[in-house]
Write an enzyme that holds these catalytic residues in place. Structure first.
Site, short mmCIF file in Angstrom:
data_model
loop_
_atom_site.label_atom_id
_atom_site.label_comp_id
_atom_site.label_asym_id
_atom_site.label_seq_id
_atom_site.Cartn_x
_atom_site.Cartn_y
_atom_site.Cartn_z
CE LYS A 1 8.73 2.76 7.97
NZ LYS A 1 8.47 3.89 8.39
CB VAL B 1 3.88 1.28 3.97
CG1 VAL B 1 2.66 -0.20 5.53
CG2 VAL B 1 4.33 1.72 4.45
N GLY C 1 11.75 6.29 1.13
CA GLY C 1 13.00 6.21 1.45
C GLY C 1 13.61 5.50 2.80
CG MET C 2 13.15 7.18 5.72
SD MET C 2 14.64 7.29 5.63
CE MET C 2 15.40 5.89 7.76
CB ILE D 1 -1.17 0.30 0.87
CG1 ILE D 1 -0.45 -0.46 2.41
CG2 ILE D 1 -1.85 -1.14 0.76
CD1 ILE D 1 -1.27 -0.05 3.67
N GLY D 2 2.20 1.09 -0.06
CA GLY D 2 3.32 2.35 -0.02
C GLY D 2 4.48 2.00 -0.31
CG ASP E 1 8.94 12.52 5.83
OD1 ASP E 1 8.99 13.71 4.90
OD2 ASP E 1 8.87 11.27 4.91
#
Length: 223
Positions: free
Chosen positions: A32, A17, A13-14, A9-10, A122
Site C-alpha cells: 500500500k 494497493v 482515498g487513502m 488490486i485496489g 472505515d
C-alpha cells in the site's frame, strides 16, 4: 531488488494497493502506498503501520513492515487471496448464516481494536478480505483514530492536519474520515468524537448489505 510489483488490486482515498512478490521470502504481499506524497500523508501512513503493528488478532490483516522507495513510504501487508466482501457482493448476496458469521467475526476483531483504544472509522465491504481458507479479516487502517497513540507519534498541530487530511474527495471515500454510505448521522458531523459505536453502525450496514445485496440508505451525498 526486494519486491516485484505484479498488478494493482485496489485504490481509494487513502492509498493505492498492489499485489507484489517478496523476492527474499518468495511469497505474495500487498503493498500500500500513497496517491500523493505530503508530510501529513506520509505521517498518516506511518501511523497506520503503527496501528496495525500495535494489535494482533486472527481477524485483523497482518503488517509485515514499512519501507521507502524514492522518498515514498509504503506498507508491506498480508495479501488476502480470497478477495474482498465487496467483490463477492457484486455477484450476489451472502446466505444469511454466512453473512452473520462474517460480521460476527469482524465484530470480535473490532472489539479487540476498541479495547486497544483504536476506532477503525472505515468499516465497509471493500475493507473486509478473506484468506485462502475463507477466514475474514479487517483491512485498511488508513482512517483509524488512535487517541492513545497520537501523542507518541505527532505533535498537536500535526494531529489537526491529520483530521483535515481525512476529508478526501475521490474514490468511494469522502467526507470526514469515512465512506458516507456506512457512516452514522453523528459521524457525518466533523466535530463528533470518534467512538466505537461508529464502527458498530458501519458493521450493521455491512450486515444489511451482505444479506439483501443493497445498502439500507440509497443517497449518494451526506444530505
Amino acid at each position: 531488488n526486494r519486491f516485484r510489483i505484479l498488478r494493482r488490486i485496489g485504490a481509494g482515498g487513502m492509498g493505492v494497493v498492489y499485489l507484489a512478490r517478496d523476492l527474499n521470502l518468495d511469497r505474495p504481499v500487498a503493498i500500500k502506498t500513497l496517491p500523493a506524497v505530503s508530510p501529513e500523508q506520509s505521517t498518516r501512513l506511518r501511523m497506520e503501520a503503527r496501528a496495525m503493528a500495535a494489535v494482533q488478532h486472527p481477524n485483523l490483516a497482518v503488517i509485515h513492515g514499512i519501507e521507502t522507495w524514492q522518498g515514498t513510504p509504503f506498507l508491506v501487508q498480508e495479501f488476502l487471496q480470497g478477495g474482498t466482501l465487496s467483490d463477492r457482493l457484486r455477484a450476489r448476496p451472502l446466505p444469511v448464516a454466512r453473512a452473520l458469521q462474517v460480521c460476527a467475526t469482524i465484530a470480535e476483531a473490532l472489539d479487540h481494536l476498541h479495547a486497544a483504544g483504536i476506532v477503525h472509522r472505515d468499516v465497509k465491504p471493500s475493507n473486509i478480505g478473506f484468506t485462502e481458507r475463507e477466514v475474514p479479516k479487517l483491512l485498511d487502517f488508513g482512517l483509524a483514530k488512535m487517541p492513545k497513540m497520537l501523542g507518541a507519534i505527532a505533535d498537536t498541530d500535526t494531529q489537526t492536519s491529520f483530521d483535515s487530511a481525512a476529508v478526501v474527495a475521490f474514490g468511494d471515500t469522502a467526507i470526514h474520515g469515512g465512506t458516507p454510505a456506512y457512516m452514522s448521522p453523528e459521524a457525518l458531523d466533523a466535530a463528533a468524537p470518534a467512538r466505537p459505536a461508529l464502527d458498530l453502525w458501519a458493521l450493521g450496514v455491512v450486515l444489511f448489505e451482505s444479506i439483501t445485496g443493497r445498502r439500507p440508505f440509497g443517497g449518494t451525498t451526506r444530505d
